[in-house]
Design a protein around this motif. Structure first.
Motif, mmCIF file in Angstrom:
data_model
loop_
_atom_site.group_PDB
_atom_site.id
_atom_site.type_symbol
_atom_site.label_atom_id
_atom_site.label_comp_id
_atom_site.label_asym_id
_atom_site.label_seq_id
_atom_site.Cartn_x
_atom_site.Cartn_y
_atom_site.Cartn_z
ATOM 1 N N SER A 121 1.711 -1.219 0.049
ATOM 2 C CA SER A 121 0.361 0.339 -0.043
ATOM 3 C C SER A 121 1.176 1.330 0.066
ATOM 4 O O SER A 121 2.141 1.207 0.749
ATOM 5 C CB SER A 121 -1.034 -0.136 1.506
ATOM 6 O OG SER A 121 -0.334 0.772 2.423
ATOM 7 N N PRO A 122 0.656 1.915 -0.354
ATOM 8 C CA PRO A 122 1.696 3.729 -1.090
ATOM 9 C C PRO A 122 2.329 3.992 0.286
ATOM 10 O O PRO A 122 3.136 4.434 1.113
ATOM 11 C CB PRO A 122 0.430 4.408 -1.266
ATOM 12 C CG PRO A 122 -0.156 4.126 -2.438
ATOM 13 C CD PRO A 122 -1.087 2.557 -1.105
ATOM 14 N N ARG A 123 1.090 3.970 1.600
ATOM 15 C CA ARG A 123 1.634 4.543 3.061
ATOM 16 C C ARG A 123 2.780 3.551 3.569
ATOM 17 O O ARG A 123 3.551 3.633 4.230
ATOM 18 C CB ARG A 123 -0.019 4.257 4.332
ATOM 19 C CG ARG A 123 -0.623 5.542 3.935
ATOM 20 C CD ARG A 123 -1.296 5.713 5.309
ATOM 21 N NE ARG A 123 -2.060 6.608 4.614
ATOM 22 C CZ ARG A 123 -2.773 7.351 5.404
ATOM 23 N NH1 ARG A 123 -3.655 6.289 5.655
ATOM 24 N NH2 ARG A 123 -3.736 8.259 5.075
ATOM 25 N N MET A 124 3.009 2.020 3.006
ATOM 26 C CA MET A 124 4.529 1.402 3.181
ATOM 27 C C MET A 124 5.845 1.946 3.193
ATOM 28 O O MET A 124 6.441 1.677 3.280
ATOM 29 C CB MET A 124 4.132 -0.294 2.495
ATOM 30 C CG MET A 124 3.292 -1.137 3.451
ATOM 31 S SD MET A 124 2.579 -2.192 2.370
ATOM 32 C CE MET A 124 4.016 -3.159 2.488
ATOM 33 N N LEU A 125 5.340 3.166 2.111
ATOM 34 C CA LEU A 125 6.969 3.477 1.932
ATOM 35 C C LEU A 125 7.221 4.748 3.270
ATOM 36 O O LEU A 125 8.340 5.279 2.583
ATOM 37 C CB LEU A 125 6.366 4.869 0.451
ATOM 38 C CG LEU A 125 6.207 4.016 -0.241
ATOM 39 C CD1 LEU A 125 5.422 4.832 -1.994
ATOM 40 C CD2 LEU A 125 7.342 3.585 -1.476
ATOM 41 N N ILE A 126 6.251 5.277 3.838
ATOM 42 C CA ILE A 126 6.557 5.767 5.118
ATOM 43 C C ILE A 126 8.016 5.526 5.406
ATOM 44 O O ILE A 126 7.200 4.005 5.762
ATOM 45 C CB ILE A 126 5.646 6.336 5.415
ATOM 46 C CG1 ILE A 126 4.028 6.913 4.951
ATOM 47 C CG2 ILE A 126 6.262 6.861 7.180
ATOM 48 C CD1 ILE A 126 3.250 7.711 5.661
ATOM 49 N N GLY A 127 8.730 6.315 6.299
ATOM 50 C CA GLY A 127 10.123 5.620 6.688
ATOM 51 C C GLY A 127 11.438 5.461 6.012
ATOM 52 O O GLY A 127 12.151 5.186 6.895
ATOM 53 N N LYS A 128 10.566 4.917 4.656
ATOM 54 C CA LYS A 128 11.602 4.306 3.497
ATOM 55 C C LYS A 128 13.204 5.663 3.476
ATOM 56 O O LYS A 128 12.296 6.637 3.154
ATOM 57 C CB LYS A 128 11.475 3.716 2.843
ATOM 58 C CG LYS A 128 10.591 2.823 3.124
ATOM 59 C CD LYS A 128 11.115 1.147 3.971
ATOM 60 C CE LYS A 128 9.683 0.267 3.725
ATOM 61 N NZ LYS A 128 10.902 -1.074 4.519
ATOM 62 N N VAL A 129 14.399 5.188 3.257
ATOM 63 C CA VAL A 129 15.176 6.167 3.014
ATOM 64 C C VAL A 129 15.120 6.221 1.207
ATOM 65 O O VAL A 129 15.873 4.677 0.468
ATOM 66 C CB VAL A 129 16.518 5.992 3.800
ATOM 67 C CG1 VAL A 129 17.710 6.751 3.120
ATOM 68 C CG2 VAL A 129 16.384 6.548 4.787
ATOM 69 N N VAL A 130 15.675 7.223 0.456
ATOM 70 C CA VAL A 130 15.979 7.112 -0.537
ATOM 71 C C VAL A 130 17.099 8.153 -0.975
ATOM 72 O O VAL A 130 17.017 9.052 -0.455
ATOM 73 C CB VAL A 130 14.873 7.067 -1.455
ATOM 74 C CG1 VAL A 130 13.487 6.350 -1.651
ATOM 75 C CG2 VAL A 130 14.025 8.247 -1.284
ATOM 76 N N LYS A 131 17.068 8.130 -2.400
ATOM 77 C CA LYS A 131 18.653 8.810 -2.761
ATOM 78 C C LYS A 131 17.511 9.921 -3.796
ATOM 79 O O LYS A 131 16.490 9.350 -4.914
ATOM 80 C CB LYS A 131 19.608 7.965 -3.884
ATOM 81 C CG LYS A 131 20.566 7.142 -2.634
ATOM 82 C CD LYS A 131 21.930 7.490 -3.986
ATOM 83 C CE LYS A 131 23.131 6.436 -3.653
ATOM 84 N NZ LYS A 131 23.789 6.209 -5.056
#
Length: 153
Positions: A121-131
């Motif tokens: 689900s899109p909210r699973m992206l919260i807290g993830k680290v990206v460049k």
């Protein structure tokens, strides 16, 4: 001022003699590390063609600014918001057909969340680290930095 000292009514009557100043945009191609703070969805309607409408995701990313850019007047941290215009199926769900929702796919791949058979689900992206790679775009006569692309850290 700490939050416990903050009085909203007093704040509205407080005055200052200082002017707000604009932060210069980051150079195009700047690569920063960021953490996804929040994701929200919103309905949109075309400004030029009001018959066009859809759903977009707005992704708020807190980026750490490198010391070399800080020495050029940039803050230690800054927030950027990236938008994803979703391709929807006729039933109103996210279209999972090949070639659809490529920007969402890149976010999922960058955060190891694009796994067949694994719930997403899109909210699973919260807290993830990206460049985050930036670009500079004009808007109403001013130049603004934007998210150009994201990648796995």
């Amino acid at each position: 001022m700490s939050e416990s000292q903050f009085d909203p009514a007093q704040f509205l009557d407080a005055s200052t003699t200082e002017a707000n100043t604009r932060r210069p945009p980051l150079p195009s191609g700047t690569v920063l590390q960021g953490i996804i703070l929040d994701i929200t969805s919103r309905a949109w309607q075309g400004k030029k063609d009001p018959t066009q409408s859809g759903v977009a995701l707005d992704i708020k990313i807190q980026c750490q600014v490198t010391p070399d850019l800080q020495s050029q007047g940039q803050p230690a941290e800054l927030q950027m918001t990236d938008g994803i215009m979703l391709d929807l199926s006729p039933s109103g769900t996210i279209d999972m057909a090949p070639g659809k929702n490529n920007k969402l796919r890149r976010y999922r791949e960058s955060t190891d969340l694009n796994v067949p058979g694994q719930a997403f689900s899109p909210r699973m992206l919260i807290g993830k680290v990206v460049k985050v790679k930036t670009k500079v775009e004009p808007y109403e006569g001013e130049m603004y930095d934007r998210v150009d692309s994201i990648a796995h850290v």
